[in-house]
Design an enzyme around this catalytic site. Structure first.
Site, short mmCIF file in Angstrom:
data_model
loop_
_atom_site.label_atom_id
_atom_site.label_comp_id
_atom_site.label_asym_id
_atom_site.label_seq_id
_atom_site.Cartn_x
_atom_site.Cartn_y
_atom_site.Cartn_z
NE ARG A 256 -58.78 15.05 -39.56
CZ ARG A 256 -59.10 14.64 -40.79
NH1 ARG A 256 -58.14 14.34 -41.65
NH2 ARG A 256 -60.36 14.53 -41.17
CG HIS A 260 -56.81 17.90 -43.88
ND1 HIS A 260 -55.69 17.21 -43.46
CD2 HIS A 260 -56.38 18.84 -44.76
CE1 HIS A 260 -54.62 17.72 -44.07
NE2 HIS A 260 -55.01 18.69 -44.86
CE1 TYR A 269 -62.32 12.54 -43.74
CE2 TYR A 269 -63.14 14.22 -45.23
CZ TYR A 269 -62.33 13.85 -44.18
OH TYR A 269 -61.53 14.78 -43.57
C1 LIG Z 1 -46.63 16.20 -51.88
C2 LIG Z 1 -48.00 16.62 -51.44
N1 LIG Z 1 -49.08 15.92 -51.84
C3 LIG Z 1 -50.32 16.28 -51.43
C4 LIG Z 1 -50.48 17.36 -50.62
C5 LIG Z 1 -51.87 17.77 -50.14
N2 LIG Z 1 -51.98 17.39 -48.72
C6 LIG Z 1 -51.83 18.31 -47.75
S1 LIG Z 1 -51.97 17.65 -46.24
C7 LIG Z 1 -52.26 16.11 -46.87
C8 LIG Z 1 -52.53 14.95 -45.96
C9 LIG Z 1 -51.32 14.52 -45.21
O1 LIG Z 1 -51.72 13.52 -44.30
P1 LIG Z 1 -50.79 13.09 -43.14
O2 LIG Z 1 -49.36 13.11 -43.58
O3 LIG Z 1 -51.29 11.82 -42.58
O4 LIG Z 1 -50.92 14.26 -42.07
P2 LIG Z 1 -52.22 14.76 -41.27
O5 LIG Z 1 -52.72 15.96 -42.03
O6 LIG Z 1 -53.19 13.65 -41.21
O7 LIG Z 1 -51.73 15.15 -39.93
C10 LIG Z 1 -52.24 16.13 -48.25
C11 LIG Z 1 -52.48 14.96 -49.10
C12 LIG Z 1 -49.33 18.10 -50.24
N3 LIG Z 1 -49.40 19.16 -49.43
N4 LIG Z 1 -48.11 17.69 -50.64
#
Ligand SMILES: Cc1ncc(C[n+]2csc(CCOP(=O)(O)OP(=O)(O)O)c2C)c(N)n1
Length: 340
Positions: A256, A260, A269
């Site tokens: 990444r 985010h 972090y």
């Molecule tokens: C059910 C739910 N919990 C929390 C969130 C908030 N949220 C949005 S993206 C994310 C991180 C997801 O990480 P990952 O699946 O590893 O994907 P990345 O963004 O790293 O590609 C979170 C916690 C959400 N959208 N849906």
């Protein structure tokens, strides 16, 4: 503490594959277009012109490799928010992506209703997702079940981050798909972070692909900067699905490169050193460029020509979407509830 560095030691060597030189160049161009569009979106966000960006930067090799194994408009794709390069590779245009970023009426994903990057296109069989992560997984399983019941050979593919594998939807979806031997491929784009949570705090296994065994399906891990390795692994998974042999869990290791989202600052972090090491070894655009140069497909003149063509495409998409009309207030409830 470097999460990503512990996952991989060395940059991969790209292997010659079955793809022609024009095909490889086109794949590189799509990666470049996704990167430059994404960079432009960050500028537009900082200028206050678009509300939100969530980047594909660092995932482009994985996504273009995945798309190459699919039949656009025939196979069903249920992407997640990082999949800009994937949807471009399937045939979404730069203008269409920018219309979504500006939330314009002409946005094919939702007519400006959804958050940006919730890609959808009936023409390309790209199914728009919901914002709670992992909800696209049971959707993909349902699409695969429909495909099987209709005796079609369309495969469903869904993408997710590794953080999303902790959701119940992931486990229920994979179990159901395996029990019913459904034509679906689950692609986990593992970038080592779920917002600010590092991989080691997300799961007690080292590889997401190891989880496949518990459901009775094959699992494989490939490096996302190895464009051809991703393509070949995806081809194997799609062939299994099409031949009625059931689902596969494919884990693609990515980096990444950005925070985010545009609402996050990763350096509160994430150690800068970790990102620098990851970028040096596994940045996919540079890795693919090196391979194409070694193979005699790309040189300085061709690279400059591509940069200029892509820059013009990004300018055109930005101007077009900025000038496009927003949704009319009286259409507010359209596309929200089923009509007819
Ligand atoms: C059910 C739910 N919990 C929390 C969130 C908030 N949220 C949005 S993206 C994310 C991180 C997801 O990480 P990952 O699946 O590893 O994907 P990345 O963004 O790293 O590609 C979170 C916690 C959400 N959208 N849906």
């Amino acid at each position: 503490m470097s999460t990503q560095r512990q996952r991989r030691a060395e940059a991969p060597e790209l292997k010659p594959g079955q793809l022609s030189k024009p095909e490889l160049l086109q794949m590189y161009r799509t990666m470049l277009l996704a990167r430059r569009l994404d960079e432009r979106m960050w500028l537009l966000n900082r200028q206050g012109k678009i509300a939100f960006v969530i980047s594909c930067q660092g995932h482009e090799g994985a996504q273009v490799g995945i798309a190459k194994a699919l039949r656009p408009g025939v196979d069903w794709v249920l992407p997640y928010y990082r999949d800009l390069a994937l949807v471009l590779a399937l045939g979404m245009t730069a203008r269409e992506a920018m219309l979504g970023a500006f939330a314009r009426a002409e946005d094919p994903s939702s007519g400006g209703r959804q958050m940006p990057s919730h890609y959808g296109s009936p023409r390309l069989r790209i199914v728009s997702g919901s914002s709670p992560v992992a909800t696209q997984i049971p959707h993909a399983v349902g699409v695969a079940l429909a495909s099987k019941l209709r005796r079609e050979d369309a495969v469903a593919v869904t993408c997710l981050g590794e953080g999303s594998t902790s959701q119940g939807d992931f486990h229920e979806g994979l179990n159901f798909a395996a029990v019913h031997s459904l034509p679906v491929v689950f692609v986990c784009e593992n970038n080592g972070w779920a917002i600010s949570t590092p991989l080691r705090e997300e799961m007690a296994v080292k590889r997401v692909s190891k989880r496949a065994r518990a459901y009775g399906m094959p699992g494989e891990t490939v490096d996302g900067s190895d464009l051809l390795g991703v393509y070949e692994a995806m081809q194997r998974a799609v062939a299994r699905a099409r031949q009625g042999e059931g689902p596969t869990l494919l884990e693609v290791l990515t980096v990444r490169l950005t925070s985010h989202s545009s609402d996050d600052n990763q350096f509160t972090y994430r150690p800068k050193k970790e990102l620098a090491t990851e970028t040096r070894h596994h940045e996919p655009l540079a890795a693919c460029g090196r391979y194409l140069r070694q193979a005699g497909i790309l040189d300085d003149a061709k690279a400059q020509e591509l940069e200029a063509a892509v820059a013009a495409e990004v300018d055109d998409a930005t101007d077009y979407a900025e000038r496009a009309a927003p949704p009319a207030p009286e259409t507010l409830l359209e596309r929200v509830y089923a009509e007819g």
